[in-house]
Design a protein around this motif. Sequence first.
Motif, PDB file in Angstrom:
ATOM      1  N   ASN A   3      -1.088 -14.910  -0.116  1.00  0.00           N
ATOM      2  CA  ASN A   3      -1.224 -15.826   1.015  1.00  0.00           C
ATOM      3  C   ASN A   3      -0.801 -15.202   2.329  1.00  0.00           C
ATOM      4  OD1 ASN A   3      -2.306 -18.257  -0.168  1.00  0.00           O
ATOM      5  ND2 ASN A   3      -0.371 -18.460  -1.254  1.00  0.00           N
ATOM      6  N   THR A   4      -0.630 -13.897   2.348  1.00  0.00           N
ATOM      7  CA  THR A   4      -0.304 -13.175   3.575  1.00  0.00           C
ATOM      8  C   THR A   4      -1.414 -12.181   3.887  1.00  0.00           C
ATOM      9  OG1 THR A   4       2.083 -13.335   3.192  1.00  0.00           O
ATOM     10  CG2 THR A   4       1.338 -11.610   4.678  1.00  0.00           C
ATOM     11  N   LEU A   5      -1.780 -12.100   5.155  1.00  0.00           N
ATOM     12  CA  LEU A   5      -2.717 -11.088   5.621  1.00  0.00           C
ATOM     13  C   LEU A   5      -1.946 -10.093   6.464  1.00  0.00           C
ATOM     14  CD1 LEU A   5      -5.656 -13.437   6.639  1.00  0.00           C
ATOM     15  CD2 LEU A   5      -5.593 -11.920   4.672  1.00  0.00           C
ATOM     16  N   VAL A   6      -2.162  -8.806   6.224  1.00  0.00           N
ATOM     17  CA  VAL A   6      -1.451  -7.746   6.936  1.00  0.00           C
ATOM     18  C   VAL A   6      -2.424  -7.067   7.893  1.00  0.00           C
ATOM     19  CG1 VAL A   6      -0.032  -5.682   6.731  1.00  0.00           C
ATOM     20  CG2 VAL A   6       0.031  -7.405   4.936  1.00  0.00           C
ATOM     21  N   PHE A   7      -2.062  -7.071   9.168  1.00  0.00           N
ATOM     22  CA  PHE A   7      -2.886  -6.446  10.196  1.00  0.00           C
ATOM     23  C   PHE A   7      -2.184  -5.217  10.737  1.00  0.00           C
ATOM     24  CE2 PHE A   7      -4.368 -10.768  10.058  1.00  0.00           C
ATOM     25  CZ  PHE A   7      -5.716 -10.699  10.363  1.00  0.00           C
ATOM     26  N   SER A   8      -2.977  -4.238  11.151  1.00  0.00           N
ATOM     27  CA  SER A   8      -2.463  -3.036  11.790  1.00  0.00           C
ATOM     28  C   SER A   8      -2.728  -3.120  13.280  1.00  0.00           C
ATOM     29  CB  SER A   8      -3.138  -1.797  11.198  1.00  0.00           C
ATOM     30  OG  SER A   8      -2.813  -0.643  11.942  1.00  0.00           O
ATOM     31  N   LYS A   9      -1.692  -2.880  14.077  1.00  0.00           N
ATOM     32  CA  LYS A   9      -1.853  -2.890  15.528  1.00  0.00           C
ATOM     33  C   LYS A   9      -0.995  -1.786  16.123  1.00  0.00           C
ATOM     34  CE  LYS A   9       0.190  -6.168  17.804  1.00  0.00           C
ATOM     35  NZ  LYS A   9       0.625  -7.497  18.316  1.00  0.00           N
ATOM     36  N   GLU A  10      -1.285  -1.438  17.370  1.00  0.00           N
ATOM     37  CA  GLU A  10      -0.549  -0.362  18.048  1.00  0.00           C
ATOM     38  C   GLU A  10      -0.592   0.917  17.214  1.00  0.00           C
ATOM     39  OE1 GLU A  10       3.347  -1.819  18.797  1.00  0.00           O
ATOM     40  OE2 GLU A  10       2.641  -3.573  19.895  1.00  0.00           O
ATOM     41  N   GLY A  11      -1.789   1.259  16.804  1.00  0.00           N
ATOM     42  CA  GLY A  11      -1.967   2.395  15.907  1.00  0.00           C
ATOM     43  C   GLY A  11      -2.745   1.925  14.699  1.00  0.00           C
ATOM     44  N   THR A  12      -3.289   2.829  13.929  1.00  0.00           N
ATOM     45  CA  THR A  12      -4.061   2.458  12.751  1.00  0.00           C
ATOM     46  C   THR A  12      -3.308   2.876  11.500  1.00  0.00           C
ATOM     47  OG1 THR A  12      -6.131   2.733  13.951  1.00  0.00           O
ATOM     48  CG2 THR A  12      -6.253   2.709  11.558  1.00  0.00           C
ATOM     49  N   VAL A  13      -2.906   1.891  10.696  1.00  0.00           N
ATOM     50  CA  VAL A  13      -2.154   2.148   9.472  1.00  0.00           C
ATOM     51  C   VAL A  13      -3.049   1.865   8.275  1.00  0.00           C
ATOM     52  CG1 VAL A  13      -0.126   1.559   8.117  1.00  0.00           C
ATOM     53  CG2 VAL A  13       0.008   1.562  10.612  1.00  0.00           C
ATOM     54  N   GLU A  18      -2.485   0.045  -4.753  1.00  0.00           N
ATOM     55  CA  GLU A  18      -2.378   0.800  -6.001  1.00  0.00           C
ATOM     56  C   GLU A  18      -3.452   0.375  -6.995  1.00  0.00           C
ATOM     57  OE1 GLU A  18       0.768   0.010  -8.806  1.00  0.00           O
ATOM     58  OE2 GLU A  18       1.475  -1.650  -7.611  1.00  0.00           O
ATOM     59  N   TYR A  19      -4.079  -0.780  -6.772  1.00  0.00           N
ATOM     60  CA  TYR A  19      -5.134  -1.219  -7.670  1.00  0.00           C
ATOM     61  C   TYR A  19      -6.500  -0.730  -7.207  1.00  0.00           C
ATOM     62  CZ  TYR A  19      -1.308  -4.141  -9.117  1.00  0.00           C
ATOM     63  OH  TYR A  19      -0.076  -4.561  -9.541  1.00  0.00           O
ATOM     64  N   GLY A  20      -6.576  -0.269  -5.958  1.00  0.00           N
ATOM     65  CA  GLY A  20      -7.844   0.198  -5.449  1.00  0.00           C
ATOM     66  C   GLY A  20      -8.081   1.669  -5.732  1.00  0.00           C
ATOM     67  N   ASP A  21      -7.018   2.428  -5.877  1.00  0.00           N
ATOM     68  CA  ASP A  21      -7.133   3.857  -6.132  1.00  0.00           C
ATOM     69  C   ASP A  21      -6.237   4.199  -7.304  1.00  0.00           C
ATOM     70  OD1 ASP A  21      -6.994   6.623  -6.188  1.00  0.00           O
ATOM     71  OD2 ASP A  21      -7.056   6.841  -4.023  1.00  0.00           O
ATOM     72  N   GLN A  22      -6.823   4.601  -8.397  1.00  0.00           N
ATOM     73  CA  GLN A  22      -6.052   4.836  -9.616  1.00  0.00           C
ATOM     74  C   GLN A  22      -5.194   6.097  -9.560  1.00  0.00           C
ATOM     75  OE1 GLN A  22      -6.041   2.498 -12.341  1.00  0.00           O
ATOM     76  NE2 GLN A  22      -6.800   1.436 -10.543  1.00  0.00           N
ATOM     77  N   HIS A  23      -5.239   6.817  -8.454  1.00  0.00           N
ATOM     78  CA  HIS A  23      -4.467   8.052  -8.377  1.00  0.00           C
ATOM     79  C   HIS A  23      -3.423   8.037  -7.270  1.00  0.00           C
ATOM     80  CE1 HIS A  23      -7.276   9.794 -11.222  1.00  0.00           C
ATOM     81  NE2 HIS A  23      -8.256   9.335 -10.467  1.00  0.00           N
ATOM     82  N   SER A  24      -3.343   6.959  -6.507  1.00  0.00           N
ATOM     83  CA  SER A  24      -2.424   6.939  -5.379  1.00  0.00           C
ATOM     84  C   SER A  24      -1.849   5.548  -5.182  1.00  0.00           C
ATOM     85  CB  SER A  24      -3.129   7.389  -4.097  1.00  0.00           C
ATOM     86  OG  SER A  24      -2.276   7.299  -2.986  1.00  0.00           O
ATOM     87  N   GLU A  25      -0.546   5.464  -4.974  1.00  0.00           N
ATOM     88  CA  GLU A  25       0.102   4.189  -4.709  1.00  0.00           C
ATOM     89  C   GLU A  25       0.368   3.988  -3.226  1.00  0.00           C
ATOM     90  OE1 GLU A  25       3.583   3.684  -7.050  1.00  0.00           O
ATOM     91  OE2 GLU A  25       2.537   3.835  -8.954  1.00  0.00           O
ATOM     92  N   VAL A  26       0.445   5.069  -2.458  1.00  0.00           N
ATOM     93  CA  VAL A  26       0.707   4.970  -1.026  1.00  0.00           C
ATOM     94  C   VAL A  26      -0.270   5.865  -0.277  1.00  0.00           C
ATOM     95  CG1 VAL A  26       3.144   4.364  -1.209  1.00  0.00           C
ATOM     96  CG2 VAL A  26       2.486   6.760  -1.247  1.00  0.00           C
ATOM     97  N   GLY A  27      -0.503   5.515   0.978  1.00  0.00           N
ATOM     98  CA  GLY A  27      -1.427   6.294   1.787  1.00  0.00           C
ATOM     99  C   GLY A  27      -0.722   7.459   2.453  1.00  0.00           C
ATOM    100  N   ASP A  28      -1.409   8.070   3.412  1.00  0.00           N
ATOM    101  CA  ASP A  28      -0.807   9.159   4.178  1.00  0.00           C
ATOM    102  C   ASP A  28       0.239   8.600   5.136  1.00  0.00           C
ATOM    103  OD1 ASP A  28      -2.454  10.999   2.928  1.00  0.00           O
ATOM    104  OD2 ASP A  28      -4.050  10.729   4.418  1.00  0.00           O
ATOM    105  N   ALA A  29       1.108   9.478   5.619  1.00  0.00           N
ATOM    106  CA  ALA A  29       2.128   9.069   6.577  1.00  0.00           C
ATOM    107  C   ALA A  29       1.459   8.521   7.833  1.00  0.00           C
ATOM    108  CB  ALA A  29       3.045  10.241   6.912  1.00  0.00           C
ATOM    109  N   GLU A  30       1.931   7.362   8.316  1.00  0.00           N
ATOM    110  CA  GLU A  30       1.299   6.681   9.430  1.00  0.00           C
ATOM    111  C   GLU A  30       2.342   6.255  10.464  1.00  0.00           C
ATOM    112  OE1 GLU A  30      -1.875   6.342   9.629  1.00  0.00           O
ATOM    113  OE2 GLU A  30      -2.677   6.425   7.586  1.00  0.00           O
ATOM    114  N   THR A  31       1.881   6.034  11.694  1.00  0.00           N
ATOM    115  CA  THR A  31       2.720   5.503  12.770  1.00  0.00           C
ATOM    116  C   THR A  31       1.997   4.328  13.401  1.00  0.00           C
ATOM    117  OG1 THR A  31       3.687   7.656  13.228  1.00  0.00           O
ATOM    118  CG2 THR A  31       3.852   6.006  14.956  1.00  0.00           C
TER     119      THR A  31
END
Length: 386
Positions: A3-13, A18-31
């Motif tokens: 019931n929460t939507l997460v938006f990225s602002k002031e930069g692209t995060v 982990e369910y979308g990519d079977q080989h990665s739980e986290v993305g690249d380092a972001e700001t």
Amino acid sequence: MGNTLVFSKEGTVDVQSEYGDQHSEVGDAETGTLEFRDRKTGEVRGTLKLSDEEVGVTTWHGDVPALQVRSVTTTPSDGLSAEKHTVTITVYDGSGKKLGRVQREGDGSGLHVQDGYLIEADAGSRQVKATAIDTGTVKSFTCENELMDEDCFSPTAPFGVEAEGAGAPLITGDYYFSVIGGTKYGTDIREKTHLVMHELATGKKVWSTQDVKPPKGVDVLDNGERAAGLEVLRVADGKILTRWGSGGLGKSVIATYDLTSPNALAAGPVYDSGEAPVLDQTQQLAAITEENGAMVWDLRTGEKLWDQQEGETPMEAKELSPTGVLYGTQQENAADAEATVIAVEARTKKVLTKDLPGELVPHFDQTDYGWLHTDDGFFLFTATKP
């Protein structure tokens, strides 16, 4: 996140699921900044500023959606010692509130977050440790497979266990899975491995792949064993939703079991396992895309409700709403660059609307509120009033 939507602002995060990519739980380092909004009202629940951190969707206790953020700090060498890395993993809820935080030496390799536990697994290890991120309670899981050339733990995301072609998450809600069996005398295998589901609180065995019978449509060997793989998809309300290999070339069957009977409560039709089925927990429906188009069946009974026939305009199943509407995309021919969207009643095949722009496929994520994102903005609506 539910019931929460997460938006990225002031930069692209890039928030990695982990369910979308079977080989990665986290993305690249972001700001940048993440904004947590109430799915129903759009109200901002909280914000989270990131600075060179990795972000991923995970689960908290009870399979509640949560967000994990990883940061790595480096202590440089003093000239003699090697430089030292320390990873900090923080988990947040749907309002951006911190649920817990842990630190470990290293860059985070071999660490997984699942259902509120930090799972530590070394490559080739026969034992993993799960630490509750909020309380620090530690649980250890040992691979009981005596076939020393076989491993129990699957290091890909989401972290799980494997036994003789059967797989399941390590921890899910109130349960965890282990692998037992696997004995041999010389080169003769006396007992194959199998999955066992236990109560997380007590360790009590409640279900096992050794005890259940394959559903109709799954090829069985002369000795009564299944001829293809088995995957536990979900455990909820005392029901285990599984996907079986049918034994044919790239074919699957979805079946539901309870904790007490070896026989499936329901098993759906055989479908092409090259496509991932669309599942709806609210309506207990499943849809898949086959050669002639979509097929829909009832997960509670296994009954096929309908499928498309040769000569019809095929639709590719994309999303099931909590009111039982199947959304899909269509292309008149392979040369069409732009697909259109069609919506049909999932139980009756009645067409509700068609020829919508291809970007108008809504997403519900097992909630009563759908969303879609177009060049004109972000839109949210109730499932009953699109």
